[in-house]
Motif scaffolding. Structure first.
Motif, PDB file in Angstrom:
ATOM      1  N   HIS A 103       0.804  -1.229   0.000  1.00 52.43           N
ATOM      2  CA  HIS A 103       0.000   0.000   0.000  1.00 52.43           C
ATOM      3  C   HIS A 103       0.832   1.273   0.000  1.00 52.43           C
ATOM      4  O   HIS A 103       0.682   2.118  -0.851  1.00 52.43           O
ATOM      5  N   ILE A 104       1.716   1.353   0.992  1.00 53.62           N
ATOM      6  CA  ILE A 104       2.453   2.614   1.163  1.00 53.62           C
ATOM      7  C   ILE A 104       3.402   2.857  -0.008  1.00 53.62           C
ATOM      8  O   ILE A 104       3.377   3.919  -0.614  1.00 53.62           O
ATOM      9  N   ASP A 105       4.220   1.824  -0.302  1.00 52.39           N
ATOM     10  CA  ASP A 105       5.228   2.034  -1.328  1.00 52.39           C
ATOM     11  C   ASP A 105       4.592   2.328  -2.686  1.00 52.39           C
ATOM     12  O   ASP A 105       5.037   3.213  -3.409  1.00 52.39           O
ATOM     13  N   CYS A 106       3.532   1.548  -2.996  1.00 58.08           N
ATOM     14  CA  CYS A 106       2.849   1.756  -4.283  1.00 58.08           C
ATOM     15  C   CYS A 106       2.274   3.174  -4.354  1.00 58.08           C
ATOM     16  O   CYS A 106       2.441   3.883  -5.334  1.00 58.08           O
ATOM     17  N   SER A 114       1.943  11.176   0.944  1.00 61.32           N
ATOM     18  CA  SER A 114       3.095  12.020   1.266  1.00 61.32           C
ATOM     19  C   SER A 114       4.059  11.221   2.130  1.00 61.32           C
ATOM     20  O   SER A 114       3.699  10.196   2.709  1.00 61.32           O
ATOM     21  N   ASP A 115       5.273  11.735   2.231  1.00 60.27           N
ATOM     22  CA  ASP A 115       6.268  11.109   3.106  1.00 60.27           C
ATOM     23  C   ASP A 115       5.765  11.101   4.538  1.00 60.27           C
ATOM     24  O   ASP A 115       6.006  10.178   5.291  1.00 60.27           O
ATOM     25  N   ALA A 117       2.688  10.897   5.621  1.00 61.15           N
ATOM     26  CA  ALA A 117       1.701   9.832   5.835  1.00 61.15           C
ATOM     27  C   ALA A 117       2.392   8.477   5.937  1.00 61.15           C
ATOM     28  O   ALA A 117       1.989   7.623   6.739  1.00 61.15           O
ATOM     29  N   ALA A 118       3.434   8.280   5.124  1.00 66.20           N
ATOM     30  CA  ALA A 118       4.194   7.025   5.181  1.00 66.20           C
ATOM     31  C   ALA A 118       4.858   6.880   6.546  1.00 66.20           C
ATOM     32  O   ALA A 118       4.856   5.799   7.141  1.00 66.20           O
ATOM     33  N   ARG A 119       5.386   8.003   7.050  1.00 64.23           N
ATOM     34  CA  ARG A 119       6.009   7.972   8.377  1.00 64.23           C
ATOM     35  C   ARG A 119       4.958   7.718   9.455  1.00 64.23           C
ATOM     36  O   ARG A 119       5.214   7.014  10.424  1.00 64.23           O
ATOM     37  N   ALA A 120       3.772   8.267   9.249  1.00 68.82           N
ATOM     38  CA  ALA A 120       2.693   8.069  10.223  1.00 68.82           C
ATOM     39  C   ALA A 120       2.293   6.589  10.277  1.00 68.82           C
ATOM     40  O   ALA A 120       2.082   6.032  11.359  1.00 68.82           O
ATOM     41  N   ALA A 121       2.211   5.954   9.100  1.00 67.13           N
ATOM     42  CA  ALA A 121       1.859   4.528   9.052  1.00 67.13           C
ATOM     43  C   ALA A 121       2.925   3.696   9.748  1.00 67.13           C
ATOM     44  O   ALA A 121       2.619   2.769  10.504  1.00 67.13           O
ATOM     45  N   GLU A 122       4.164   4.057   9.478  1.00 67.07           N
ATOM     46  CA  GLU A 122       5.298   3.352  10.087  1.00 67.07           C
ATOM     47  C   GLU A 122       5.264   3.528  11.609  1.00 67.07           C
ATOM     48  O   GLU A 122       5.470   2.568  12.358  1.00 67.07           O
ATOM     49  N   ALA A 123       4.986   4.758  12.039  1.00 66.89           N
ATOM     50  CA  ALA A 123       4.965   5.055  13.477  1.00 66.89           C
ATOM     51  C   ALA A 123       3.808   4.324  14.169  1.00 66.89           C
ATOM     52  O   ALA A 123       3.972   3.808  15.277  1.00 66.89           O
ATOM     53  N   LEU A 124       2.677   4.262  13.505  1.00 65.51           N
ATOM     54  CA  LEU A 124       1.499   3.599  14.095  1.00 65.51           C
ATOM     55  C   LEU A 124       1.802   2.132  14.394  1.00 65.51           C
ATOM     56  O   LEU A 124       1.360   1.585  15.398  1.00 65.51           O
ATOM     57  N   LYS A 176      11.554  11.647  14.524  1.00 61.97           N
ATOM     58  CA  LYS A 176      12.805  10.898  14.392  1.00 61.97           C
ATOM     59  C   LYS A 176      12.955  10.392  12.962  1.00 61.97           C
ATOM     60  O   LYS A 176      14.036  10.392  12.401  1.00 61.97           O
ATOM     61  N   GLY A 177      11.812   9.923  12.407  1.00 62.44           N
ATOM     62  CA  GLY A 177      11.842   9.375  11.043  1.00 62.44           C
ATOM     63  C   GLY A 177      12.189  10.422  10.000  1.00 62.44           C
ATOM     64  O   GLY A 177      12.767  10.107   8.960  1.00 62.44           O
ATOM     65  N   SER A 178      11.827  11.668  10.285  1.00 63.91           N
ATOM     66  CA  SER A 178      12.063  12.716   9.282  1.00 63.91           C
ATOM     67  C   SER A 178      13.480  13.259   9.311  1.00 63.91           C
ATOM     68  O   SER A 178      13.939  13.875   8.371  1.00 63.91           O
ATOM     69  N   THR A 179      14.172  13.015  10.460  1.00 63.69           N
ATOM     70  CA  THR A 179      15.549  13.563  10.555  1.00 63.69           C
ATOM     71  C   THR A 179      16.562  12.564  10.014  1.00 63.69           C
ATOM     72  O   THR A 179      16.352  11.394  10.027  1.00 63.69           O
TER      73      THR A 179
END
Lengths: 179, 176
Positions: A103-106, A114-115, A117-124, A176-179
């Motif tokens: 889902h995310i990568d596609c 957006s990046d 949202a991808a980070r949010a999914a990863e964080a969740l 953390k994911g964004s840095t």
């Protein structure tokens, strides 16, 4: 079986079918976010509906009480499902990886996500199951604290406390994911 | 209850807050920040929401915390996949539900087919073992019928034990 009992059973089956149609969508969305896998979510919701037929003793029509009961049972079934797989963390993370990839990568490649949202999914995915449950119910299902309290059995104050910390944790992980 | 809070909130910056209103009301901020999610998701009633709105207007630290939380919520809402679309149970799963409520035992066996298979294999192995044992016992019975010797005139089947060196009866020492 006597004709009366047969009629009663038919009526119950018809009401059950209506309830399945009313709640299958929301419960599937909820279960998919918990187990991170579409097929597993289908099994979880199937189990929840079977338990509904066997154990529900309230009115056979969509109502807040039934809704809360179904969400609670779906959560329990999801937890049972994950435990049954024995390698709880491995399974959850593996399916989360699959889901992430599919889902995310596609979506990311096609520019749909957006990046952030991808980070949010990863964080969740990194939150505990309880925290995930509360965030899903609040953010995706739009439930009030009172409803979440009925679903989870926690007090409304406790729901607010856990949610506040979960959101702070999410924010920190995303930073953390964004840095 | 809200009125004193409100007036206290308004009075704080004058009492000890900085000109930008970023701190100076640390205790107030500690009370406000746990309620930010409630405020953003409209969980709070009108009066309490007004208190927080008023505080956010003056406090840049809480405003930053609120916008960060808002960004997190919005990022979560933008995550695709499970949240969208009208999802339905597959026909297979609907059929399984129907089977579970109309034929619970068959459905249980279907769901736990691995366990059922193991039990069937164990039972089959036990049955084969029991059968083989029975056949062997029958054979043993049959063999014992052949070797039975019937003593004549009060003689018994017991043979005296002979000493291997002397050839005498080892029990009586050769004395009859």
């Amino acid at each position: 079986m006597s004709p009366d009992a047969q009629k009663k059973r038919d009526r119950k089956l018809a009401a059950f079918d209506a309830i399945v149609s009313a709640y299958e969508g929301p419960l599937l969305r909820y279960a998919t976010r918990l187990v991170w896998h579409h097929d597993a979510a289908q099994n979880v919701v199937q189990d929840a509906f079977v338990r509904l037929f066997q154990k529900w003793d309230g009115p056979w029509e969509p109502c807040p009480k039934l809704s809360a009961w179904l969400y609670r049972v779906t959560h329990n079934c999801a937890v049972d499902y994950l435990r049954r797989e024995q390698r709880l963390e491995w399974f959850r993370l593996k399916h989360a990886e699959d889901w992430h990839k599919s889902h995310i990568d596609c979506a990311s490649r096609s520019g749909d996500i957006s990046d952030e949202a991808a980070r949010a999914a990863e964080a969740l995915r990194k939150l505990s199951l309880r925290e995930q449950q509360l965030v899903i119910l609040k953010v995706y299902e739009g439930r009030s604290y009172e409803e979440i309290s009925q679903i989870t059995g926690l007090s409304a104050g406790n729901v607010g406390f856990i949610l506040h910390h979960a959101m702070k944790k999410l924010g920190e992980i995303m930073k953390k994911g964004s840095t | 209850m809200n009125q004193p809070e409100d007036s206290r909130a308004r009075g704080k910056p004058r009492d000890g807050g900085r000109a930008d209103g970023s701190s100076g009301c640390r205790t107030r901020c500690e009370e406000i920040q746990p309620l930010l999610l409630d405020f953003l998701t409209r969980e709070l009633g009108g009066a309490r929401a007004d208190v927080i709105r008023e505080h956010l207007r003056r406090c840049s630290a809480c405003r930053a915390a609120a916008s960060e939380m808002q960004a997190t919520v919005e990022a979560l809402r933008r995550v695709p996949g499970a949240g969208e679309g009208d999802q339905k149970l597959s026909e297979k799963h609907r059929a399984r539900i129907l089977k579970s409520i109309t034929h619970p035992i068959l459905a249980w066996m279907d769901r736990h087919h691995v366990l059922v298979s193991i039990i069937v294999v164990i039972v089959a192995a036990l049955a084969v073992f029991a059968l083989l044992r029975r056949v062997r016992l029958l054979k043993e019975d049959h063999a014992s019928h052949i070797t039975v010797t019937i003593g004549v005139g009060g003689e018994t089947d017991e043979q005296p034990k002979l000493d291997p060196v002397s050839g005498r009866d080892s029990e009586t020492g050769g004395v009859p």
